[in-house]
Design a protein around this motif. Structure first.
Motif, PDB file in Angstrom:
ATOM      1  N   GLU A  78       0.826  -1.208   0.000  1.00 58.96           N
ATOM      2  CA  GLU A  78       0.000   0.000   0.000  1.00 58.96           C
ATOM      3  C   GLU A  78       0.862   1.260   0.000  1.00 58.96           C
ATOM      4  O   GLU A  78       0.563   2.229  -0.689  1.00 58.96           O
ATOM      5  CB  GLU A  78      -0.932  -0.009   1.212  1.00 58.96           C
ATOM      6  N   SER A  80       3.797   1.486  -1.237  1.00 58.49           N
ATOM      7  CA  SER A  80       4.567   1.557  -2.478  1.00 58.49           C
ATOM      8  C   SER A  80       3.695   1.786  -3.705  1.00 58.49           C
ATOM      9  O   SER A  80       4.211   1.876  -4.817  1.00 58.49           O
ATOM     10  CB  SER A  80       5.368   0.256  -2.664  1.00 58.49           C
ATOM     11  N   ARG A  81       2.391   1.869  -3.524  1.00 56.62           N
ATOM     12  CA  ARG A  81       1.486   2.026  -4.652  1.00 56.62           C
ATOM     13  C   ARG A  81       1.756   3.348  -5.393  1.00 56.62           C
ATOM     14  O   ARG A  81       1.901   4.402  -4.782  1.00 56.62           O
ATOM     15  CB  ARG A  81       0.038   1.990  -4.162  1.00 56.62           C
ATOM     16  N   ASP A  82       1.826   3.261  -6.715  1.00 54.69           N
ATOM     17  CA  ASP A  82       1.927   4.444  -7.579  1.00 54.69           C
ATOM     18  C   ASP A  82       3.194   5.278  -7.357  1.00 54.69           C
ATOM     19  O   ASP A  82       3.180   6.489  -7.584  1.00 54.69           O
ATOM     20  CB  ASP A  82       0.699   5.354  -7.386  1.00 54.69           C
ATOM     21  N   ILE A  83       4.292   4.649  -6.924  1.00 50.83           N
ATOM     22  CA  ILE A  83       5.513   5.436  -6.761  1.00 50.83           C
ATOM     23  C   ILE A  83       6.387   5.396  -8.017  1.00 50.83           C
ATOM     24  O   ILE A  83       7.356   6.144  -8.109  1.00 50.83           O
ATOM     25  CB  ILE A  83       6.353   4.970  -5.546  1.00 50.83           C
ATOM     26  N   TRP A  84       6.034   4.532  -8.984  1.00 52.56           N
ATOM     27  CA  TRP A  84       6.851   4.441 -10.184  1.00 52.56           C
ATOM     28  C   TRP A  84       6.392   5.477 -11.211  1.00 52.56           C
ATOM     29  O   TRP A  84       5.230   5.542 -11.565  1.00 52.56           O
ATOM     30  CB  TRP A  84       6.780   3.051 -10.810  1.00 52.56           C
ATOM     31  N   ARG A  85       7.333   6.292 -11.679  1.00 55.45           N
ATOM     32  CA  ARG A  85       7.062   7.290 -12.712  1.00 55.45           C
ATOM     33  C   ARG A  85       7.889   6.946 -13.944  1.00 55.45           C
ATOM     34  O   ARG A  85       9.114   7.047 -13.911  1.00 55.45           O
ATOM     35  CB  ARG A  85       7.408   8.682 -12.211  1.00 55.45           C
ATOM     36  N   SER A  92      12.642   6.624  -9.787  1.00 60.69           N
ATOM     37  CA  SER A  92      11.647   5.670  -9.314  1.00 60.69           C
ATOM     38  C   SER A  92      12.313   4.427  -8.730  1.00 60.69           C
ATOM     39  O   SER A  92      11.833   3.858  -7.741  1.00 60.69           O
ATOM     40  CB  SER A  92      10.714   5.276 -10.465  1.00 60.69           C
ATOM     41  N   THR A  96      11.771   3.106  -4.934  1.00 54.69           N
ATOM     42  CA  THR A  96      11.355   1.721  -4.723  1.00 54.69           C
ATOM     43  C   THR A  96      12.326   0.986  -3.804  1.00 54.69           C
ATOM     44  O   THR A  96      11.923   0.334  -2.837  1.00 54.69           O
ATOM     45  CB  THR A  96      11.265   0.978  -6.076  1.00 54.69           C
ATOM     46  N   LYS A 138       6.242  -6.122  -9.793  1.00 51.07           N
ATOM     47  CA  LYS A 138       6.328  -4.658  -9.706  1.00 51.07           C
ATOM     48  C   LYS A 138       7.548  -4.156 -10.479  1.00 51.07           C
ATOM     49  O   LYS A 138       7.468  -3.163 -11.210  1.00 51.07           O
ATOM     50  CB  LYS A 138       6.405  -4.232  -8.242  1.00 51.07           C
ATOM     51  N   ARG A 141       6.953  -4.542 -14.274  1.00 53.88           N
ATOM     52  CA  ARG A 141       6.063  -3.495 -14.792  1.00 53.88           C
ATOM     53  C   ARG A 141       6.808  -2.175 -14.923  1.00 53.88           C
ATOM     54  O   ARG A 141       6.603  -1.428 -15.885  1.00 53.88           O
ATOM     55  CB  ARG A 141       4.846  -3.341 -13.875  1.00 53.88           C
ATOM     56  N   SER A 145       7.413  -0.223 -18.445  1.00 52.83           N
ATOM     57  CA  SER A 145       6.803   1.094 -18.631  1.00 52.83           C
ATOM     58  C   SER A 145       7.822   2.142 -19.073  1.00 52.83           C
ATOM     59  O   SER A 145       7.440   3.217 -19.542  1.00 52.83           O
ATOM     60  CB  SER A 145       6.128   1.556 -17.327  1.00 52.83           C
TER      61      SER A 145
END
Length: 219
Positions: A78, A80-85, A92, A96, A138, A141, A145
């Motif tokens: 939770e 770590s959600r949406d921390i990758w740009r 990022s 992480t 993770k 992905r 991306s």
């Protein structure tokens, strides 16, 4: 444990308070006695609850410690959600890795339990495998991306992700479980550097080679 329909708000709060007290007590008993020597009686006593109350919430010692591990991993996911740009992949990566290393440091007792018990206990092994698979997905992905800013050649992203996940996991285990004396920041720096070079990130999106943002540098 599922709260029965019609249960009052006060009862639900007391139920949740008891569950939290038992989980906290189990963790304190783990730190003091270790998993093998920990008993349900010690946990109930530390939680200031009757021995029989424990079994209203958990099946046995294995069950409550499995819940602790599952809660730890859920919390990390939770956070770590949406921390990758994708536009700043190296930064990022640093976020992480830093979050994973920090979570390991904050939960050394639980990671040690998972490390010790996963070799012999199927339930703990399943938690260990699920944790590794989710972290690997993770990473994969994230790589996929940002392929327009990477240089992976003919390498397969799922294999790269598995190897990178292993590097992070092994680095944390060496530092926190096997007593290496490295500064935590050095571990993060080395992982980020190796990861960035392996994937071929070259300071995209205004991010320096060390993963820092030039805009964050004090004037």
């Amino acid at each position: 444990m599922t709260t029965a329909p019609g249960t009052s708000n006060g009862q639900r709060r007391r139920t949740e308070a008891t569950r939290r007290a038992l989980l906290a007590a189990a963790r304190s008993v783990l730190v003091e006695h270790g998993y093998t020597r920990a008993t349900v009686a010690q946990i109930a006593r530390a939680a200031r609850r009757a021995h029989g109350t424990f079994y209203l919430y958990f099946d046995n010692k294995e069950d409550i410690y499995s819940r602790l591990l599952e809660n730890m991993w859920t919390g990390l996911k939770e956070e770590s959600r949406d921390i990758w740009r994708p536009d700043v992949p190296l930064k990022s990566v640093r976020v992480t890795v830093d979050r994973y290393v920090s979570a390991f440091a904050e939960n050394v007792d639980l990671w040690r339990l998972l490390d010790e018990m996963s070799a012999t206990n199927p339930r703990f092994q399943e938690i260990r495998d699920d944790t590794r698979r989710e972290f690997t997905r993770k990473i994969q992905r994230g790589i996929e991306s940002s392929l327009n800013q990477a240089d992976v050649g003919s390498m397969r992203t799922e294999i790269m992700a598995e190897l990178l996940a292993g590097m992070v996991d092994e680095g944390c285990s060496a530092l926190f479980l096997r007593g290496r004396s490295w500064p935590r920041e050095d571990l993060v720096d080395h992982i980020v550097t190796i990861w960035g070079r392996a994937v071929g990130y070259t300071s995209p999106g205004g991010v320096d080679d060390d993963g820092s943002d030039p805009d964050d540098t004090p004037a």
